[in-house]
Write an enzyme that holds these catalytic residues in place. Structure first.
Site, PDB file in Angstrom:
ATOM      1  N   GLY A  43      -4.496  -0.577  15.847  1.00 55.04           N
ATOM      2  CA  GLY A  43      -4.834  -0.550  15.848  1.00 55.04           C
ATOM      3  C   GLY A  43      -4.858  -1.830  17.057  1.00 55.04           C
ATOM      4  O   GLY A  43      -3.119  -2.222  17.368  1.00 55.04           O
ATOM      5  N   ASN A  66      54.473  10.297 -12.520  1.00 54.07           N
ATOM      6  CA  ASN A  66      54.005  11.890 -11.640  1.00 54.07           C
ATOM      7  C   ASN A  66      53.452  12.956 -11.886  1.00 54.07           C
ATOM      8  O   ASN A  66      54.549  13.713 -13.778  1.00 54.07           O
ATOM      9  CB  ASN A  66      55.699  11.977 -11.271  1.00 54.07           C
ATOM     10  CG  ASN A  66      55.572  13.261  -9.851  1.00 54.07           C
ATOM     11  OD1 ASN A  66      55.672  13.019  -8.951  1.00 54.07           O
ATOM     12  ND2 ASN A  66      56.040  14.636 -10.376  1.00 54.07           N
ATOM     13  N   ARG A  78       0.928  16.156   6.857  1.00 51.95           N
ATOM     14  CA  ARG A  78       2.066  17.048   7.835  1.00 51.95           C
ATOM     15  C   ARG A  78       3.570  17.185   7.567  1.00 51.95           C
ATOM     16  O   ARG A  78       4.271  17.651   7.820  1.00 51.95           O
ATOM     17  CB  ARG A  78       1.768  15.786   9.334  1.00 51.95           C
ATOM     18  CG  ARG A  78       0.540  16.906   9.441  1.00 51.95           C
ATOM     19  CD  ARG A  78       0.161  16.012  10.825  1.00 51.95           C
ATOM     20  NE  ARG A  78      -0.638  15.030  11.310  1.00 51.95           N
ATOM     21  CZ  ARG A  78       0.016  14.532  12.267  1.00 51.95           C
ATOM     22  NH1 ARG A  78       1.198  14.213  13.393  1.00 51.95           N
ATOM     23  NH2 ARG A  78      -1.181  12.562  11.999  1.00 51.95           N
ATOM     24  N   LEU A 105       0.639  -1.560   0.107  1.00 52.01           N
ATOM     25  CA  LEU A 105      -0.051  -0.048  -0.083  1.00 52.01           C
ATOM     26  C   LEU A 105       0.591   1.302   0.614  1.00 52.01           C
ATOM     27  O   LEU A 105       2.004   2.046   0.791  1.00 52.01           O
ATOM     28  CB  LEU A 105      -1.138   0.002   1.330  1.00 52.01           C
ATOM     29  CG  LEU A 105      -1.403  -1.785   1.164  1.00 52.01           C
ATOM     30  CD1 LEU A 105      -2.787  -1.075   2.364  1.00 52.01           C
ATOM     31  CD2 LEU A 105      -2.476  -1.492   0.066  1.00 52.01           C
ATOM     32  N   LYS A 134       3.569   9.700   0.210  1.00 51.91           N
ATOM     33  CA  LYS A 134       4.883   9.374   1.774  1.00 51.91           C
ATOM     34  C   LYS A 134       5.531   8.282   1.504  1.00 51.91           C
ATOM     35  O   LYS A 134       7.103   7.742   1.919  1.00 51.91           O
ATOM     36  CB  LYS A 134       3.938   8.485   3.089  1.00 51.91           C
ATOM     37  CG  LYS A 134       4.112   8.611   4.116  1.00 51.91           C
ATOM     38  CD  LYS A 134       3.888   9.607   5.354  1.00 51.91           C
ATOM     39  CE  LYS A 134       2.511   9.656   6.353  1.00 51.91           C
ATOM     40  NZ  LYS A 134       2.396   8.455   7.288  1.00 51.91           N
ATOM     41  N   TYR A 182      43.530  18.801 -13.101  1.00 55.91           N
ATOM     42  CA  TYR A 182      42.197  17.701 -13.521  1.00 55.91           C
ATOM     43  C   TYR A 182      42.320  16.374 -14.320  1.00 55.91           C
ATOM     44  O   TYR A 182      43.624  16.416 -15.543  1.00 55.91           O
ATOM     45  CB  TYR A 182      41.407  18.789 -13.950  1.00 55.91           C
ATOM     46  CG  TYR A 182      40.350  17.620 -14.974  1.00 55.91           C
ATOM     47  CD1 TYR A 182      38.719  17.134 -14.179  1.00 55.91           C
ATOM     48  CD2 TYR A 182      39.701  18.301 -16.571  1.00 55.91           C
ATOM     49  CE1 TYR A 182      38.251  16.305 -14.871  1.00 55.91           C
ATOM     50  CE2 TYR A 182      38.936  16.978 -16.769  1.00 55.91           C
ATOM     51  CZ  TYR A 182      38.060  16.178 -16.228  1.00 55.91           C
ATOM     52  OH  TYR A 182      37.146  16.215 -16.408  1.00 55.91           O
ATOM     53  N   GLN A 236      -5.766   3.640  -7.075  1.00 54.18           N
ATOM     54  CA  GLN A 236      -6.543   3.473  -5.775  1.00 54.18           C
ATOM     55  C   GLN A 236      -7.236   5.182  -6.117  1.00 54.18           C
ATOM     56  O   GLN A 236      -6.892   5.642  -5.818  1.00 54.18           O
ATOM     57  CB  GLN A 236      -5.848   3.054  -4.797  1.00 54.18           C
ATOM     58  CG  GLN A 236      -7.750   3.662  -4.024  1.00 54.18           C
ATOM     59  CD  GLN A 236      -7.154   3.202  -2.350  1.00 54.18           C
ATOM     60  OE1 GLN A 236      -6.039   3.579  -1.398  1.00 54.18           O
ATOM     61  NE2 GLN A 236      -8.137   2.950  -1.405  1.00 54.18           N
ATOM     62  N   GLY A 273      -9.837   3.627   2.608  1.00 53.57           N
ATOM     63  CA  GLY A 273      -9.558   2.493   3.651  1.00 53.57           C
ATOM     64  C   GLY A 273      -8.545   1.653   2.991  1.00 53.57           C
ATOM     65  O   GLY A 273      -8.106   1.471   2.221  1.00 53.57           O
ATOM     66  N   ARG A 330      35.314  11.284  -9.908  1.00 51.90           N
ATOM     67  CA  ARG A 330      34.278  10.999 -10.334  1.00 51.90           C
ATOM     68  C   ARG A 330      33.990   9.871 -10.929  1.00 51.90           C
ATOM     69  O   ARG A 330      34.694   8.746 -11.694  1.00 51.90           O
ATOM     70  CB  ARG A 330      33.679  12.108 -11.299  1.00 51.90           C
ATOM     71  CG  ARG A 330      33.514  13.348 -10.648  1.00 51.90           C
ATOM     72  CD  ARG A 330      33.626  14.980 -11.627  1.00 51.90           C
ATOM     73  NE  ARG A 330      32.542  14.401 -12.369  1.00 51.90           N
ATOM     74  CZ  ARG A 330      33.079  15.344 -13.882  1.00 51.90           C
ATOM     75  NH1 ARG A 330      33.835  16.321 -13.529  1.00 51.90           N
ATOM     76  NH2 ARG A 330      31.931  15.024 -14.385  1.00 51.90           N
TER      77      ARG A 330
HETATM   78  C1  UD1 Z   1      -3.904   0.776  10.009  1.00 49.55           C
HETATM   79  C2  UD1 Z   1      -4.635  -0.108  10.950  1.00 49.55           C
HETATM   80  C3  UD1 Z   1      -4.106  -0.133  12.168  1.00 49.55           C
HETATM   81  C4  UD1 Z   1      -2.130  -0.452  11.923  1.00 49.55           C
HETATM   82  C5  UD1 Z   1      -2.007   0.871  11.106  1.00 49.55           C
HETATM   83  C6  UD1 Z   1      -0.065   0.645  12.058  1.00 49.55           C
HETATM   84  C7  UD1 Z   1      -6.706  -0.948   9.610  1.00 49.55           C
HETATM   85  C8  UD1 Z   1      -8.139   0.056   9.336  1.00 49.55           C
HETATM   86  N1  UD1 Z   1      -5.866   0.339  10.373  1.00 49.55           N
HETATM   87  O1  UD1 Z   1      -4.579   2.529  10.813  1.00 49.55           O
HETATM   88  O2  UD1 Z   1      -4.509  -1.152  13.060  1.00 49.55           O
HETATM   89  O3  UD1 Z   1      -2.265  -0.483  13.536  1.00 49.55           O
HETATM   90  O4  UD1 Z   1      -2.454   0.962  10.210  1.00 49.55           O
HETATM   91  O5  UD1 Z   1       0.177   2.010  11.027  1.00 49.55           O
HETATM   92  O6  UD1 Z   1      -6.179  -0.491   8.344  1.00 49.55           O
HETATM   93  N2  UD1 Z   1      -3.838   3.662   2.662  1.00 49.55           N
HETATM   94  C9  UD1 Z   1      -4.182   3.306   1.315  1.00 49.55           C
HETATM   95  N3  UD1 Z   1      -5.625   3.329   0.570  1.00 49.55           N
HETATM   96  C10 UD1 Z   1      -6.312   4.226   1.849  1.00 49.55           C
HETATM   97  C11 UD1 Z   1      -5.618   3.716   3.249  1.00 49.55           C
HETATM   98  C12 UD1 Z   1      -4.559   4.002   3.669  1.00 49.55           C
HETATM   99  O7  UD1 Z   1      -2.873   3.565   0.232  1.00 49.55           O
HETATM  100  O8  UD1 Z   1      -7.302   4.651   0.999  1.00 49.55           O
HETATM  101  C13 UD1 Z   1      -2.493   2.950   2.784  1.00 49.55           C
HETATM  102  C14 UD1 Z   1      -2.081   3.952   3.692  1.00 49.55           C
HETATM  103  O9  UD1 Z   1      -0.710   4.840   2.842  1.00 49.55           O
HETATM  104  C15 UD1 Z   1      -0.523   3.401   4.417  1.00 49.55           C
HETATM  105  C16 UD1 Z   1      -1.830   2.112   4.552  1.00 49.55           C
HETATM  106  O10 UD1 Z   1      -2.863   1.714   4.189  1.00 49.55           O
HETATM  107  O11 UD1 Z   1       0.500   3.822   3.854  1.00 49.55           O
HETATM  108  C17 UD1 Z   1      -2.432   2.482   6.391  1.00 49.55           C
HETATM  109  O12 UD1 Z   1      -3.072   3.515   5.932  1.00 49.55           O
HETATM  110  P1  UD1 Z   1      -3.321   4.443   7.369  1.00 49.55           P
HETATM  111  O13 UD1 Z   1      -4.028   5.061   7.555  1.00 49.55           O
HETATM  112  O14 UD1 Z   1      -1.870   4.834   7.852  1.00 49.55           O
HETATM  113  O15 UD1 Z   1      -3.730   3.689   8.987  1.00 49.55           O
HETATM  114  P2  UD1 Z   1      -4.584   3.741   9.693  1.00 49.55           P
HETATM  115  O16 UD1 Z   1      -5.307   4.097  10.550  1.00 49.55           O
HETATM  116  O17 UD1 Z   1      -2.788   4.431  10.644  1.00 49.55           O
END
Ligand code: UD1
Ligand code: CA
Length: 459
Positions: free
Chosen positions: A139, A375, A14, A7, A21, A364, A71, A76, A331
């Site tokens: 989580g 030399n 931030r 993912l 990221k 150079y 995506q 999520g 280089r």
């Molecule tokens: C998620 C987990 C949480 C865990 C944490 C660890 C879920 C619901 N929760 O939480 O239990 O402790 O990761 O870091 O999964 N991403 C996408 N698309 C989305 C949402 C997220 O690509 O729509 C990717 C983010 O870029 C990231 C990863 O999924 O690489 C986790 O997403 P993030 O939003 O950080 O998850 P958390 O809510 O922190």
């Protein structure tokens, strides 16, 4: 075959920069690369990267190394994995590892051991977890008698659940076929209105399957960065861990100030790394060297007993017993052979410098093949570029290049030949010859006194 869904859709608001990221760097390498590296080290090469924010940057970075899928809307973690269903459908036999592209410290040991547990317990899903003193934001793992019963997100957790210190790293092994089934049944009924990947656990348990958790021995597997401070923390953790590994291997550090060593760098026993030194990429350093202070060595190989002092060296090879610096740049494409000495303010580019040759100062050498025991006087220049094309110089063994010589390429200076100071060499010089190109010296007595009359003079 086992595969990976990675993912990498996150934005990192931030961080205050418009890049995905996973593209932020830890010790000079993108977090995405750290994660890919752990997969490759585990023998996993069937990888699908789920991209989202600024997906073109992910495309550009990956080239055609791995498959990607977009995506379009961030709904999520479950929704992100859903985008990879066509990739999963290509082969539903084995297992699928889901990883986050912004948690760089996942390691091959954790990946392999968790797969072993996943297989031996015949789990539909195995969550990679860690124990921590500060579970806030993650989580929480709810354990059951024979595995786990669910993962509760911070925002959905009760006060009691929030006290649980085993947390979800965001990495999981799924049986591929069961993952596809569970993804089809995800809903958005939770505090954040998102498709939680973590809900697959509940769904699979309800179907009578097993869900387990593997506690990683590496507590850093959970770490990611939400802001610049977090990213600095990741860099510091990685930096210290790598230095520790080299200390164990017999590398000497009298301090660690400003020292950054990439994770793939290899250093031999008894070598000293001094302050301000940065070693990057596929760099290999031999034994009993002194590297630093303030060197940058990138994708280069250095032999044994070599001393580099204020040297920057890129994509080159430096052999044994070589002494270079201070203030020298080597280089790409250079090969500095045994026993060479290179002194201050010298630049070497795309050149071979033969054994025991000395290039002491202000010189150079570009696109040149230099023999052994040559030399170079002070201020020698290989004139390798005519504004259009580049040409090579050949300087054979034992040649003596006088101060301020210009060697206009292509030109060869033969074995043992001398060039007189200040000579511009445009023709090949035969072995054993002297080339001297100097106009007759003219001295006009009194000439300067006339001039001096019109100038302010110090009495
Ligand atoms: C998620 C987990 C949480 C865990 C944490 C660890 C879920 C619901 N929760 O939480 O239990 O402790 O990761 O870091 O999964 N991403 C996408 N698309 C989305 C949402 C997220 O690509 O729509 C990717 C983010 O870029 C990231 C990863 O999924 O690489 C986790 O997403 P993030 O939003 O950080 O998850 P958390 O809510 O922190
Ligand atoms: Ca000169």
């Amino acid at each position: 075959m086992d595969k990976v869904v990675l993912l990498a859709g996150g934005q990192g608001k931030r961080m205050k920069a418009e890049i995905p990221k996973p593209m932020f760097r830890v010790l000079g390498e993108t977090m995405l690369e750290w994660v890919i590296g752990a997969c490759e080290e585990s023998g996993l090469s069937d990888i699908c990267v789920v991209k989202g924010y600024k997906s073109e940057m992910i495309d550009e970075y990956l080239g055609d190394r791995y498959e990607t899928v977009l995506q379009e809307q961030r709904l999520g973690t479950g929704h992100a994995v859903m985008q990879a269903i066509p990739f999963l459908n290509k082969d539903t036999q084995g297992n699928t590892l889901v990883l986050c592209g912004d948690a760089p410290f996942i390691d091959s040991g954790t990946i392999k051991n968790s797969l072993e547990l996943h297989r031996s317990q015949k789990n539909a899903v195995t969550v990679i977890t860690a124990k921590t003193d500060n579970p806030t934001g993650y989580g929480r793992i709810i354990r059951s008698d024979n595995g786990i019963s669910s993962i509760v997100e911070e925002k959905d957790a009760t006060v009691e659940q929030k006290k649980i210190n085993e947390i979800n790293s965001g990495a999981y092994w799924f049986r591929t076929a069961d993952l596809i089934t569970a993804l089809g049944e995800l809903t958005t009924e939770n505090a954040q209105g998102e498709y939680y990947l973590t809900d697959t656990i509940f769904i699979l348990l309800n179907k009578g399957m097993n869900a387990g958790a593997y506690i990683s021995e590496n507590p850093n597997v959970v770490l990611g960065a939400n802001d610049r401070k977090g990213l600095l923390m990741l860099n510091n953790i990685a930096r210290e861990e790598i230095i520790e590994r080299h200390l164990e291997n017999g590398v000497e550090f009298t301090c660690t100030d400003g020292i950054t060593i990439g994770r793939d760098v290899i250093i031999g026993e008894g070598t000293q790394i001094l302050a301000g030194t940065v070693l990057r990429g596929r760099t290999v350093i031999g034994s009993n060297c002194v590297i630093g202070p303030d060197c940058i060595i990138e994708n280069s190989t250095v032999g044994n007993d070599t001393k580099l002092n204020y040297v920057q060296c890129f994509d080159s090879v430096i052999d044994n017993g070589v002494k270079i610096g201070p203030f020298v740049q080597i280089r790409p494409g250079s090969h500095i052979m045994d026993g060479v000495k290179i002194g201050d303010f010298v630049e070497i580019k795309n050149s071979v410098i033969g054994e025991n040759t000395a290039v002491a100062h202000l010189t150079y050498v570009g696109d040149s093949d230099v023999g052994g025991c040559v030399n170079f006087g002070c201020g020698v220049v290989t004139v390798n570029y005519d504004g259009d094309k580049k040409y090579r110089c050949t300087i054979e063994d034992n040649a003596f290049i006088g101060c301020n010589t210009n060697l206009v390429a292509p030109v060869t200076v033969g074995n043992g030949a001398y060039t007189a100071a200040g000579t511009t060499v445009v023709n090949d010089v035969p072995a054993g010859a002297l080339v001297l190109d100097r106009g007759k010296t003219i001295i006009k007595e009194g000439y300067a006194l006339e001039k001096l009359k019109n100038r302010k003079k110090k009495q």
